[in-house]
Motif scaffolding. Structure first.
Motif, PDB file in Angstrom:
ATOM      1  N   MET A   1     -20.756 -47.951  29.657  1.00  0.00           N
ATOM      2  CA  MET A   1     -22.043 -47.734  29.018  1.00  0.00           C
ATOM      3  C   MET A   1     -23.147 -48.304  29.906  1.00  0.00           C
ATOM      4  SD  MET A   1     -21.691 -48.640  24.972  1.00  0.00           S
ATOM      5  CE  MET A   1     -20.123 -49.424  24.619  1.00  0.00           C
ATOM      6  N   ASP A   2     -24.370 -47.836  29.689  1.00  0.00           N
ATOM      7  CA  ASP A   2     -25.512 -48.500  30.309  1.00  0.00           C
ATOM      8  C   ASP A   2     -26.230 -49.297  29.214  1.00  0.00           C
ATOM      9  OD1 ASP A   2     -27.206 -46.723  28.881  1.00  0.00           O
ATOM     10  OD2 ASP A   2     -27.252 -45.318  30.553  1.00  0.00           O
TER      11      ASP A   2
ATOM     12  N   THR B   1     -19.830 -42.212  23.674  1.00  0.00           N
ATOM     13  CA  THR B   1     -19.862 -40.743  23.631  1.00  0.00           C
ATOM     14  C   THR B   1     -18.794 -40.148  22.708  1.00  0.00           C
ATOM     15  OG1 THR B   1     -18.430 -40.624  25.584  1.00  0.00           O
ATOM     16  CG2 THR B   1     -20.822 -40.593  25.947  1.00  0.00           C
TER      17      THR B   1
ATOM     18  N   HIS C   1     -27.400 -47.489  26.096  1.00  0.00           N
ATOM     19  CA  HIS C   1     -26.346 -47.292  25.093  1.00  0.00           C
ATOM     20  C   HIS C   1     -26.135 -48.546  24.264  1.00  0.00           C
ATOM     21  CE1 HIS C   1     -24.552 -44.245  28.147  1.00  0.00           C
ATOM     22  NE2 HIS C   1     -25.279 -43.600  27.261  1.00  0.00           N
TER      23      HIS C   1
ATOM     24  N   TYR D   1     -16.639 -49.405  27.488  1.00  0.00           N
ATOM     25  CA  TYR D   1     -16.442 -48.096  28.099  1.00  0.00           C
ATOM     26  C   TYR D   1     -17.460 -47.091  27.552  1.00  0.00           C
ATOM     27  CZ  TYR D   1     -11.892 -49.769  29.739  1.00  0.00           C
ATOM     28  OH  TYR D   1     -10.891 -50.475  30.356  1.00  0.00           O
ATOM     29  N   LYS D   2     -17.905 -46.185  28.417  1.00  0.00           N
ATOM     30  CA  LYS D   2     -18.883 -45.180  28.016  1.00  0.00           C
ATOM     31  C   LYS D   2     -18.346 -44.301  26.884  1.00  0.00           C
ATOM     32  CE  LYS D   2     -21.099 -43.056  31.313  1.00  0.00           C
ATOM     33  NZ  LYS D   2     -21.370 -42.122  32.435  1.00  0.00           N
TER      34      LYS D   2
END
Length: 313
Positions: free
Chosen positions: A80-81, A36, A84, A31-32
């Motif tokens: 995430m990309d 972050t 990341h 997960y992003k």
């Protein structure tokens, strides 16, 4: 990377460390908000973690929730990309595999099973990563010899199942009185039976404590309370303390490390009732920092093939 050869300076009888309070922090799916929201907190306390990535989830794709793959439950805007992921790896975090599409491995044909496992490794390798651990999606399939055989074909180690503690020698039930079903039948740590079939032992059945799972249990027991309110958060923090402190019963021989809690997280935020809020995650990490816990990644563990046990490098 994890060593899979015998370390001549390490023995089963002399697994010692300067610290007797140790944890491993684990994140699932990619997960992003793990980047972050969780990463800044990890950075604040100088901690590294092990991230298990679903390859189809990265860079705007999705992954499957249902066992038959009929429902695409999570979209890539939550993920995430690769920038990341590579930054995490560059900064010393583990990047490991959680499958290609997070499918129920027990329900797949042989061809699809191999694709789910093998392609997930190839996907990470294409981005300069070298995963050696595979986490079985939804912890379902660790007792399935077909699943374990396929996992062992491509990965050195696997995670499956839940427990407050991981025993480095998988003998918690027999030699340490750790009364949990997780270890009840693990009398022999050999990861393969005489016919070469992988067994449900520690090399392919590393166990985590799931923060989300405990949160859900508390919510179900206290439906009148707000899932992210102060009361539930206090109860969840108290359970966190019980988990990380449980090892002291067993790690009590002049610094000898017998067991380690693996703390598993998913979403760091408050989008669902069982997420871990940033405030609570910070409080938990601060406790580990202020109380002298050594925070490891999974690749800080070595594995002794002759004796079939893990050790801290």
């Amino acid at each position: 990377m994890v060593s899979t050869t015998k370390d001549t300076d390490t023995s089963k009888e002399n697994l010692t460390s300067a610290v007797d309070k140790t944890v491993i922090i684990l994140f699932d799916r990619g997960y992003k908000n793990q980047f972050t929201n969780a990463k800044p907190i990890l950075d604040k306390y100088g901690f590294k973690a092990s991230f298990f990535i679903i390859c189809s989830f990265v860079n705007g794709h999705g992954y499957y929730r249902l066992s038959n793959g009929s429902e695409l439950a999570h979209k890539g805007d939550n993920a995430m990309d690769w920038k990341h992921v590579r930054q995490l790896y560059k900064e010393g975090h583990d990047i490991e595999s959680h499958g290609m599409q997070h499918r129920d491995l027990r329900k797949l044909s042989s061809e699809k099973l191999e694709h789910e496992i093998a392609e997930s490794k190839e996907c990470l390798q294409e981005h300069g990563l070298e995963p050696t651990f595979f986490q079985i999606p939804n912890n379902r399939g660790g007792d399935n010899s077909t699943v374990l055989k396929m996992v062992s074909k491509y990965f050195d180690f696997a995670l499956s199942g839940h427990s407050r503690l991981m025993f480095l020698n998988c003998d918690g039930w027999v030699n340490h009185g750790f009364k949990t079903q997780s270890y009840k039948y693990q009398y022999d740590c050999n990861p393969f039976s005489v016919d070469g079939t992988p067994t449900r032992t520690n090399k392919f059945a590393i166990k985590e404590w799931s923060h989300d799972r405990e949160h859900s249990k508390l919510n179900n027991r206290n439906p009148e309370l707000a899932p992210h309110g102060s009361h539930i958060s206090e109860l969840l923090f108290a359970e966190f303390l019980r988990v990380v402190q449980a090892q002291t019963i067993y790690n009590n021989n002049a610094g000898k490390i017998v067991s380690i809690p693996i703390l598993g997280y998913h979403f760091i935020g408050d989008s669902t009732s069982y997420d871990t809020s940033e405030e609570l995650f910070d409080k938990e990490m601060k406790y580990l920092h202020d109380n002298g816990y050594k925070v490891l990644t999974l690749t800080d563990l070595g594995y002794e093939n002759e004796g079939h046990y893990f050790y801290i490098k």
